[in-house]
Enzyme design. Structure first.
Site, PDB file in Angstrom:
ATOM      1  N   LYS A   1     -19.622  10.971  20.461  1.00 31.35           N
ATOM      2  CA  LYS A   1     -19.030   9.660  20.753  1.00 31.35           C
ATOM      3  C   LYS A   1     -18.935   8.795  19.514  1.00 31.35           C
ATOM      4  O   LYS A   1     -18.015   7.995  19.386  1.00 31.35           O
ATOM      5  CB  LYS A   1     -19.832   8.933  21.841  1.00 31.35           C
ATOM      6  CG  LYS A   1     -19.758   9.642  23.178  1.00 31.35           C
ATOM      7  CD  LYS A   1     -19.453   8.736  24.331  1.00 31.35           C
ATOM      8  CE  LYS A   1     -18.893   9.587  25.450  1.00 31.35           C
ATOM      9  NZ  LYS A   1     -19.109   9.092  26.776  1.00 31.35           N
TER      10      LYS A   1
ATOM     11  N   LYS B   1     -14.659  20.373  26.692  1.00 30.20           N
ATOM     12  CA  LYS B   1     -14.848  20.101  28.118  1.00 30.20           C
ATOM     13  C   LYS B   1     -13.787  19.119  28.625  1.00 30.20           C
ATOM     14  O   LYS B   1     -13.275  18.287  27.868  1.00 30.20           O
ATOM     15  CB  LYS B   1     -16.254  19.572  28.402  1.00 30.20           C
ATOM     16  CG  LYS B   1     -16.532  18.172  27.913  1.00 30.20           C
ATOM     17  CD  LYS B   1     -17.756  17.571  28.604  1.00 30.20           C
ATOM     18  CE  LYS B   1     -17.790  16.066  28.355  1.00 30.20           C
ATOM     19  NZ  LYS B   1     -18.574  15.288  29.248  1.00 30.20           N
TER      20      LYS B   1
ATOM     21  N   LYS C   1     -12.990  12.397  30.624  1.00 28.01           N
ATOM     22  CA  LYS C   1     -12.235  11.182  30.951  1.00 28.01           C
ATOM     23  C   LYS C   1     -11.719  10.504  29.699  1.00 28.01           C
ATOM     24  O   LYS C   1     -10.763   9.754  29.741  1.00 28.01           O
ATOM     25  CB  LYS C   1     -13.073  10.080  31.587  1.00 28.01           C
ATOM     26  CG  LYS C   1     -14.147  10.413  32.485  1.00 28.01           C
ATOM     27  CD  LYS C   1     -14.636   9.098  33.123  1.00 28.01           C
ATOM     28  CE  LYS C   1     -15.903   9.328  33.869  1.00 28.01           C
ATOM     29  NZ  LYS C   1     -17.099   9.016  33.124  1.00 28.01           N
TER      30      LYS C   1
HETATM   31  P1  ATP Z   1     -16.642  10.976  28.932  1.00 30.37           P
HETATM   32  O1  ATP Z   1     -15.687  12.042  28.619  1.00 30.37           O
HETATM   33  O2  ATP Z   1     -16.075   9.604  28.858  1.00 30.37           O
HETATM   34  O3  ATP Z   1     -17.955  11.150  28.243  1.00 30.37           O
HETATM   35  P2  ATP Z   1     -17.163  12.406  31.263  1.00 30.37           P
HETATM   36  O4  ATP Z   1     -15.854  12.809  31.768  1.00 30.37           O
HETATM   37  O5  ATP Z   1     -17.977  13.398  30.494  1.00 30.37           O
HETATM   38  O6  ATP Z   1     -16.985  11.101  30.449  1.00 30.37           O
HETATM   39  P3  ATP Z   1     -19.493  11.364  32.591  1.00 30.37           P
HETATM   40  O7  ATP Z   1     -19.544  10.076  33.291  1.00 30.37           O
HETATM   41  O8  ATP Z   1     -20.151  11.429  31.261  1.00 30.37           O
HETATM   42  O9  ATP Z   1     -18.011  11.895  32.481  1.00 30.37           O
HETATM   43  O10 ATP Z   1     -20.102  12.502  33.524  1.00 30.37           O
HETATM   44  C1  ATP Z   1     -20.390  12.396  34.882  1.00 30.37           C
HETATM   45  C2  ATP Z   1     -20.913  13.724  35.400  1.00 30.37           C
HETATM   46  O11 ATP Z   1     -19.869  14.686  35.365  1.00 30.37           O
HETATM   47  C3  ATP Z   1     -22.073  14.307  34.573  1.00 30.37           C
HETATM   48  O12 ATP Z   1     -22.998  14.927  35.441  1.00 30.37           O
HETATM   49  C4  ATP Z   1     -21.404  15.309  33.703  1.00 30.37           C
HETATM   50  O13 ATP Z   1     -22.279  16.344  33.321  1.00 30.37           O
HETATM   51  C5  ATP Z   1     -20.324  15.822  34.636  1.00 30.37           C
HETATM   52  N1  ATP Z   1     -19.171  16.316  33.871  1.00 30.37           N
HETATM   53  C6  ATP Z   1     -18.368  15.605  33.067  1.00 30.37           C
HETATM   54  N2  ATP Z   1     -17.409  16.369  32.531  1.00 30.37           N
HETATM   55  C7  ATP Z   1     -17.618  17.613  33.031  1.00 30.37           C
HETATM   56  C8  ATP Z   1     -16.969  18.863  32.862  1.00 30.37           C
HETATM   57  N3  ATP Z   1     -15.902  18.974  32.085  1.00 30.37           N
HETATM   58  N4  ATP Z   1     -17.449  19.936  33.524  1.00 30.37           N
HETATM   59  C9  ATP Z   1     -18.521  19.839  34.321  1.00 30.37           C
HETATM   60  N5  ATP Z   1     -19.180  18.690  34.536  1.00 30.37           N
HETATM   61  C10 ATP Z   1     -18.764  17.597  33.896  1.00 30.37           C
END
Ligand code: ATP
Ligand code: LTN
Length: 337
Positions: free
Chosen positions: A124, A206, A209
């Site tokens: 980040k 991965k 968002k």
């Molecule tokens: P950002 O990309 O802004 O960091 P994010 O999409 O990773 O956000 P988070 O709010 O950090 O979302 O994650 C919420 C939950 O979703 C966490 O338990 C995280 O491990 C899970 N998660 C996020 N992205 C993935 C993914 N690509 N595959 C599986 N689990 C995920």
């Protein structure tokens, strides 16, 4: 004793299939499953808490009105995905100030090199060079506070959060050895296929968002046309076969999505596509995703904001009571007058 479950999602953008398959789907399953039938067995059942972690979201700048809106949307997503307020507690992190108080205390037993090793921080801060703030750095400490405040046994998350759960375990043990037994040492709970849903535009990263391109993710609010377009455009590997293997990461990822949404095994999907090509597979996958998201969206659109606010208010009261009791003990242990 029931097993306490705690997890949360940041209201920092639109939720996507990775969030659902990596986290929320297993929350719903845990909520419904009596513990004696689950792999982490315990005759007492599960006692789940799901939080909207707004204080984590502000480690990246958020516009105030949008943050309020997204906080409500994440809570609504929990409900539409099947989190039942009769069985699970749902609340907003900032409604219980004890999270921030415990985070401060845990900061005083956290070592800077431990935080410097955190992959999410490195990731980040490299994406956000103009705002590498102290909150972003101590983000895992606030997450540890969320978990430890409620005597959590299990933390269902995607694989990317393992390092943070490990940090919570370290801090629990360290506090317990400095100030006597106070915290439960939590364990992560990961769903194998859903642990890491990859980007549709790049199977090495991965699904996220905060991805720059909307072709990285399928948002839970995407229209059927958008979903079909995104899946059609998703990158594929060289070759033509539907094969589930590490050297075909793009197709492996699509098979995982298919399998998880269709409650099938990757092997069964591969077998049913013997002799068929990517185009046919993608077309069917798009319909599986649309078939899953349409009823979800219908539910989502039928939940009124007023109802969400009422549920969050109820959650606040229950969570606050638990957090206050725990904080009393913690203050006492460390010698606050
Ligand atoms: P950002 O990309 O802004 O960091 P994010 O999409 O990773 O956000 P988070 O709010 O950090 O979302 O994650 C919420 C939950 O979703 C966490 O338990 C995280 O491990 C899970 N998660 C996020 N992205 C993935 C993914 N690509 N595959 C599986 N689990 C995920
Ligand atoms: N850091 C997590 C969100 C999060 C969380 C938590 C998850 C904050 N507090 C407590 C589980 C338990 C993330 O970025 N996905």
């Amino acid at each position: 004793m029931p097993k306490r479950i705690f997890s949360g999602i940041q209201p920092s953008g639109v939720l996507h299939l990775g969030n659902y398959l990596g986290a929320i789907k297993s929350w719903v399953a845990l909520q419904e499953k009596p513990a004696r039938n689950a792999s982490h067995s315990d005759a007492g059942g599960y006692d789940p808490i799901f939080c909207v972690v707004d204080l984590h979201a502000i480690t990246v700048h958020q516009k105030p009105d949008e943050l309020r809106q997204k906080t409500l949307e994440v809570a609504k997503t929990y409900l539409a995905a099947g989190i039942d307020p009769e069985k699970s507690l749902i609340f907003v992190q900032s409604h219980v100030p004890e999270h921030a108080e415990l985070a401060w205390i845990l900061n005083t037993i956290t070592k800077i090199p431990e935080l410097e090793r955190m992959i999410q921080f490195k990731d980040k801060s490299s994406k956000n060079r103009q705002n590498i703030n102290a909150g972003l750095f101590s983000y895992p400490v606030l997450m540890a506070a969320d978990i430890l405040l409620y005597d959590t046994n299990l933390v269902p998350v995607g694989e990317d959060q393992l390092q943070h759960v490990e940090m919570a375990r370290t801090l629990a043990r360290r506090f317990n050895s400095l100030f006597r037994e106070t915290f439960v040492v939590p364990e992560p709970f990961i769903v194998k296929e859903g642990m890491r849903i990859m980007g549709l535009d790049d199977p090495k990263k991965k699904m996220s968002k905060s991805a720059l391109s909307e072709y990285n993710y399928i948002s839970l609010t995407d229209t059927p046309e958008k979903i079909r377009e995104k899946i059609k455009k998703s990158v594929t590997d060289s070759g033509k076969e539907i094969k589930y293997s590490a050297d075909k990461p793009a197709i492996k990822n699509l098979i995982n999505i298919y399998a998880l949404l269709d409650n099938a095994k990757p092997k069964e999907i591969v077998e049913s596509y013997q002799g068929k090509g990517y185009a046919e597979f993608k077309k069917d996958l798009a319909e599986v995703v649309v078939g899953f998201l349409e009823p979800f969206q219908e539910k989502y659109n039928n939940i009124e904001d007023r109802e969400v606010l009422r549920i969050l208010e109820e959650g606040r009261e229950k969570a606050k009571k638990m957090a206050e009791e725990k904080m009393e003990k913690i203050r006492e242990k460390i010698g606050l007058l």
